[in-house]
Design a protein around this motif. Structure first.
Motif, PDB file in Angstrom:
ATOM      1  N   CYS A   1     -20.077  10.319   4.155  1.00  0.00           N
ATOM      2  CA  CYS A   1     -19.011   9.590   3.199  1.00  0.00           C
ATOM      3  C   CYS A   1     -19.413   8.318   2.615  1.00  0.00           C
ATOM      4  CB  CYS A   1     -17.801   9.622   3.898  1.00  0.00           C
ATOM      5  SG  CYS A   1     -17.062  11.141   4.281  1.00  0.00           S
ATOM      6  N   LYS A   2     -20.106   7.545   3.911  1.00  0.00           N
ATOM      7  CA  LYS A   2     -20.449   6.115   3.051  1.00  0.00           C
ATOM      8  C   LYS A   2     -21.751   6.279   2.064  1.00  0.00           C
ATOM      9  CE  LYS A   2     -17.633   3.570   5.400  1.00  0.00           C
ATOM     10  NZ  LYS A   2     -16.370   3.093   4.470  1.00  0.00           N
ATOM     11  N   ALA A   3     -22.368   7.269   2.446  1.00  0.00           N
ATOM     12  CA  ALA A   3     -23.511   7.427   1.283  1.00  0.00           C
ATOM     13  C   ALA A   3     -23.015   7.874   0.073  1.00  0.00           C
ATOM     14  CB  ALA A   3     -24.586   8.660   1.744  1.00  0.00           C
ATOM     15  N   ALA A   4     -21.962   8.661  -0.055  1.00  0.00           N
ATOM     16  CA  ALA A   4     -21.209   9.042  -1.219  1.00  0.00           C
ATOM     17  C   ALA A   4     -20.444   7.759  -1.850  1.00  0.00           C
ATOM     18  CB  ALA A   4     -20.474  10.124  -1.130  1.00  0.00           C
ATOM     19  N   LEU A   5     -20.073   6.979  -0.905  1.00  0.00           N
ATOM     20  CA  LEU A   5     -19.397   5.944  -1.325  1.00  0.00           C
ATOM     21  C   LEU A   5     -20.255   4.616  -1.998  1.00  0.00           C
ATOM     22  CD1 LEU A   5     -16.310   4.291  -1.121  1.00  0.00           C
ATOM     23  CD2 LEU A   5     -17.247   3.162   0.566  1.00  0.00           C
ATOM     24  N   ASP A   6     -21.454   4.662  -1.371  1.00  0.00           N
ATOM     25  CA  ASP A   6     -22.562   3.784  -1.980  1.00  0.00           C
ATOM     26  C   ASP A   6     -22.729   4.044  -3.501  1.00  0.00           C
ATOM     27  OD1 ASP A   6     -22.417   2.505   0.435  1.00  0.00           O
ATOM     28  OD2 ASP A   6     -24.325   3.272   1.222  1.00  0.00           O
ATOM     29  N   ALA A   7     -23.057   5.146  -3.433  1.00  0.00           N
ATOM     30  CA  ALA A   7     -23.390   5.854  -4.880  1.00  0.00           C
ATOM     31  C   ALA A   7     -22.003   5.563  -5.868  1.00  0.00           C
ATOM     32  CB  ALA A   7     -23.815   7.361  -4.840  1.00  0.00           C
ATOM     33  N   SER A   8     -21.269   5.645  -5.311  1.00  0.00           N
ATOM     34  CA  SER A   8     -19.755   5.552  -6.322  1.00  0.00           C
ATOM     35  C   SER A   8     -19.784   4.274  -6.738  1.00  0.00           C
ATOM     36  CB  SER A   8     -18.716   6.021  -5.363  1.00  0.00           C
ATOM     37  OG  SER A   8     -18.486   7.358  -5.045  1.00  0.00           O
ATOM     38  N   VAL A   9     -20.064   3.314  -5.861  1.00  0.00           N
ATOM     39  CA  VAL A   9     -20.237   1.916  -6.134  1.00  0.00           C
ATOM     40  C   VAL A   9     -20.972   1.646  -7.525  1.00  0.00           C
ATOM     41  CG1 VAL A   9     -20.965  -0.516  -5.340  1.00  0.00           C
ATOM     42  CG2 VAL A   9     -19.419   0.804  -4.063  1.00  0.00           C
ATOM     43  N   LYS A  10     -22.192   2.080  -7.620  1.00  0.00           N
ATOM     44  CA  LYS A  10     -23.255   1.946  -8.613  1.00  0.00           C
ATOM     45  C   LYS A  10     -22.735   2.490 -10.077  1.00  0.00           C
ATOM     46  CE  LYS A  10     -26.693   1.842  -5.085  1.00  0.00           C
ATOM     47  NZ  LYS A  10     -27.802   2.543  -4.521  1.00  0.00           N
ATOM     48  N   TYR A  11     -22.227   3.654  -9.727  1.00  0.00           N
ATOM     49  CA  TYR A  11     -21.622   4.372 -10.744  1.00  0.00           C
ATOM     50  C   TYR A  11     -20.288   3.747 -11.545  1.00  0.00           C
ATOM     51  CZ  TYR A  11     -25.097   8.178 -11.009  1.00  0.00           C
ATOM     52  OH  TYR A  11     -26.285   8.716 -11.043  1.00  0.00           O
TER      53      TYR A  11
ATOM     54  N   PHE B   1     -16.561 -14.018  -1.291  1.00  0.00           N
ATOM     55  CA  PHE B   1     -17.629 -14.503  -2.361  1.00  0.00           C
ATOM     56  C   PHE B   1     -17.778 -13.355  -3.355  1.00  0.00           C
ATOM     57  CE2 PHE B   1     -22.197 -13.540  -3.213  1.00  0.00           C
ATOM     58  CZ  PHE B   1     -22.225 -14.607  -4.148  1.00  0.00           C
ATOM     59  N   LEU B   2     -17.953 -12.154  -2.987  1.00  0.00           N
ATOM     60  CA  LEU B   2     -18.172 -11.005  -4.105  1.00  0.00           C
ATOM     61  C   LEU B   2     -17.134 -10.742  -4.796  1.00  0.00           C
ATOM     62  CD1 LEU B   2     -20.094  -8.378  -1.846  1.00  0.00           C
ATOM     63  CD2 LEU B   2     -20.871  -9.792  -3.912  1.00  0.00           C
ATOM     64  N   LEU B   3     -15.727 -11.064  -4.387  1.00  0.00           N
ATOM     65  CA  LEU B   3     -14.599 -11.158  -5.192  1.00  0.00           C
ATOM     66  C   LEU B   3     -14.297 -12.281  -6.148  1.00  0.00           C
ATOM     67  CD1 LEU B   3     -12.038  -9.635  -2.713  1.00  0.00           C
ATOM     68  CD2 LEU B   3     -13.063  -8.378  -4.875  1.00  0.00           C
ATOM     69  N   SER B   4     -15.233 -13.421  -6.057  1.00  0.00           N
ATOM     70  CA  SER B   4     -14.798 -14.719  -6.726  1.00  0.00           C
ATOM     71  C   SER B   4     -15.833 -14.625  -7.817  1.00  0.00           C
ATOM     72  CB  SER B   4     -15.328 -15.553  -5.758  1.00  0.00           C
ATOM     73  OG  SER B   4     -16.736 -16.088  -5.631  1.00  0.00           O
ATOM     74  N   ASP B   5     -15.512 -15.629  -8.978  1.00  0.00           N
ATOM     75  CA  ASP B   5     -16.092 -15.792 -10.038  1.00  0.00           C
ATOM     76  C   ASP B   5     -17.527 -16.415  -9.582  1.00  0.00           C
ATOM     77  OD1 ASP B   5     -14.022 -15.007 -11.500  1.00  0.00           O
ATOM     78  OD2 ASP B   5     -13.575 -16.859 -12.054  1.00  0.00           O
ATOM     79  N   LEU B   6     -17.734 -16.899  -8.463  1.00  0.00           N
ATOM     80  CA  LEU B   6     -19.075 -17.199  -7.794  1.00  0.00           C
ATOM     81  C   LEU B   6     -20.184 -16.312  -7.975  1.00  0.00           C
ATOM     82  CD1 LEU B   6     -18.273 -19.365  -4.816  1.00  0.00           C
ATOM     83  CD2 LEU B   6     -18.844 -20.280  -6.907  1.00  0.00           C
ATOM     84  N   ALA B   7     -19.678 -14.888  -8.013  1.00  0.00           N
ATOM     85  CA  ALA B   7     -20.524 -13.859  -7.881  1.00  0.00           C
ATOM     86  C   ALA B   7     -20.353 -13.186  -9.464  1.00  0.00           C
ATOM     87  CB  ALA B   7     -20.118 -12.732  -6.959  1.00  0.00           C
ATOM     88  N   SER B   8     -20.306 -13.786 -10.450  1.00  0.00           N
ATOM     89  CA  SER B   8     -19.907 -13.405 -11.654  1.00  0.00           C
ATOM     90  C   SER B   8     -21.084 -12.563 -12.093  1.00  0.00           C
ATOM     91  CB  SER B   8     -19.563 -14.227 -12.401  1.00  0.00           C
ATOM     92  OG  SER B   8     -20.768 -15.277 -12.844  1.00  0.00           O
ATOM     93  N   GLY B   9     -22.220 -12.649 -11.901  1.00  0.00           N
ATOM     94  CA  GLY B   9     -23.475 -11.775 -12.249  1.00  0.00           C
ATOM     95  C   GLY B   9     -23.915 -10.686 -11.356  1.00  0.00           C
ATOM     96  N   ILE B  10     -23.007 -10.508 -10.288  1.00  0.00           N
ATOM     97  CA  ILE B  10     -23.435  -9.457  -9.420  1.00  0.00           C
ATOM     98  C   ILE B  10     -22.449  -8.219  -9.445  1.00  0.00           C
ATOM     99  CG2 ILE B  10     -23.728  -9.000  -7.041  1.00  0.00           C
ATOM    100  CD1 ILE B  10     -23.880 -11.840  -6.508  1.00  0.00           C
ATOM    101  N   THR B  11     -23.088  -6.988  -9.488  1.00  0.00           N
ATOM    102  CA  THR B  11     -22.243  -5.608  -9.713  1.00  0.00           C
ATOM    103  C   THR B  11     -23.075  -4.557  -9.302  1.00  0.00           C
ATOM    104  OG1 THR B  11     -20.762  -4.513 -11.187  1.00  0.00           O
ATOM    105  CG2 THR B  11     -22.716  -5.038 -12.206  1.00  0.00           C
ATOM    106  N   GLY B  12     -22.541  -3.668  -8.527  1.00  0.00           N
ATOM    107  CA  GLY B  12     -23.338  -2.416  -7.982  1.00  0.00           C
ATOM    108  C   GLY B  12     -23.934  -2.906  -6.930  1.00  0.00           C
ATOM    109  N   GLU B  13     -23.739  -3.877  -6.134  1.00  0.00           N
ATOM    110  CA  GLU B  13     -24.680  -4.290  -5.146  1.00  0.00           C
ATOM    111  C   GLU B  13     -23.915  -3.885  -3.736  1.00  0.00           C
ATOM    112  OE1 GLU B  13     -27.407  -5.609  -4.592  1.00  0.00           O
ATOM    113  OE2 GLU B  13     -27.979  -5.797  -6.904  1.00  0.00           O
ATOM    114  N   ILE B  14     -24.685  -3.541  -2.673  1.00  0.00           N
ATOM    115  CA  ILE B  14     -24.287  -3.601  -1.360  1.00  0.00           C
ATOM    116  C   ILE B  14     -24.721  -4.695  -0.456  1.00  0.00           C
ATOM    117  CG2 ILE B  14     -24.295  -2.082   0.626  1.00  0.00           C
ATOM    118  CD1 ILE B  14     -24.802   0.374  -1.327  1.00  0.00           C
ATOM    119  N   LEU B  15     -23.871  -5.578  -0.359  1.00  0.00           N
ATOM    120  CA  LEU B  15     -24.465  -6.924   0.456  1.00  0.00           C
ATOM    121  C   LEU B  15     -24.333  -6.652   1.807  1.00  0.00           C
ATOM    122  CD1 LEU B  15     -25.206  -9.956   0.450  1.00  0.00           C
ATOM    123  CD2 LEU B  15     -22.471 -10.474   0.226  1.00  0.00           C
ATOM    124  N   HIS B  16     -25.168  -6.721   2.623  1.00  0.00           N
ATOM    125  CA  HIS B  16     -25.470  -6.391   4.090  1.00  0.00           C
ATOM    126  C   HIS B  16     -25.156  -7.702   4.544  1.00  0.00           C
ATOM    127  CE1 HIS B  16     -28.027  -3.176   2.639  1.00  0.00           C
ATOM    128  NE2 HIS B  16     -27.567  -2.646   3.405  1.00  0.00           N
TER     129      HIS B  16
END
Length: 269
Positions: A162-172, A231-246
């Protein structure tokens, strides 16, 4: 003033004060965000979440069964009635029947697979589609994943798929919503004791493995995941999308047991 002053959002999936979603919510609130919450339908689940949301004066607490499109739409409609537009949404929802989590993946049931994928993966799609209705100026959507979607983690079984499918969903979803200036990302946290984690076998042993193998020689805590999610929800991450932050003290980069080998030889493990 915090970096979320004047910003409003909805959090789906807080179960109790051990939830990673609650750790992220606390960081958002500390930075000035106004946060609404959902709960599973039923008085018992509402009381559980209300214990957390009443003390902070949350204006929004709405029921939501993510397996029902009308419930998801209603939750966002009610949130918008209170907040107007939305700046961020946190999705922290995953479920699989306990029998299908406990058994080897090859033995999992068809019905269990459908249920797990519907709640754990498709819910992000439904949530993102509805969130976009109330993000006219753009916004940020965040979900929670785990390394078990990238590599085999013993005991994680169906939830890893399920998490593998979730990761792909994030990108799409990041691709689909990018033109609307909506970012979609995920945090992949190390093992944290939560209600969901209690269903996965060997959770305590896994935490010990992270301490032994990770480059930082320790496991993470909730506050660290909370800060990363904020951080990822904030404007500090305004240039980040489709990423999985470990957020796992570097465990995910290891291709061998690392220093744990020497510790084992020295009888320290």
């Amino acid at each position: 003033m915090g970096i979320f002053s004047g910003k409003k959002g909805l959090v789906l999936g807080v179960a109790n004060d051990y939830s990673i979603a609650w750790a992220i919510s606390q960081k958002l609130i500390e930075e000035g965000a106004e946060v609404g919450f959902t709960h599973l339908p039923g008085e018992k689940m509402e009381r559980r979440v209300r214990k957390l949301t009443d003390p902070i004066g949350a204006k929004v607490l709405v029921p939501c069964d993510v397996q029902k499109d009308e419930d998801v739409a209603s939750a966002f409609d009610k949130t918008a009635e209170a907040f107007g537009s939305l700046d961020f949404v946190l999705h922290s929802i995953a479920f699989a029947p306990i029998a299908d989590i406990k058994c080897p993946f090859v033995e999992s049931s068809r019905d269990g697979f459908k249920t797990a994928m519907d709640i754990s993966v498709y819910s992000l799609v439904a949530v993102s589609r509805n969130a976009a209705r109330f993000m006219p100026e753009g916004g940020s959507i965040l979900t929670l994943t785990y390394l078990g979607g990238e590599r085999v983690v013993s005991g994680y079984n169906m939830m890893g798929v399920c998490k593998a499918a979730l990761d792909a969903s994030v990108k799409y979803l990041a691709y689909d919503l990018g033109p609307k200036k909506i970012r979609v990302n995920a945090v992949s946290a190390g093992p944290v004791k939560t209600l969901a984690a209690s269903a996965v076998g060997d959770a305590d042993a896994l935490a010990g493995l992270y301490e032994a193998v990770s480059p930082m020689q320790r496991n993470i805590d909730r506050a660290e995941v909370g800060s990363a999610g904020m951080f990822l929800l904030s404007d500090l991450a305004s240039g980040i999308t489709g990423e999985i932050l470990h957020v796992d003290c570097g465990y995910n980069v290891m291709g061998s047991p690392g220093r744990a080998i020497e510790a084992s030889k020295a009888g320290k493990l």
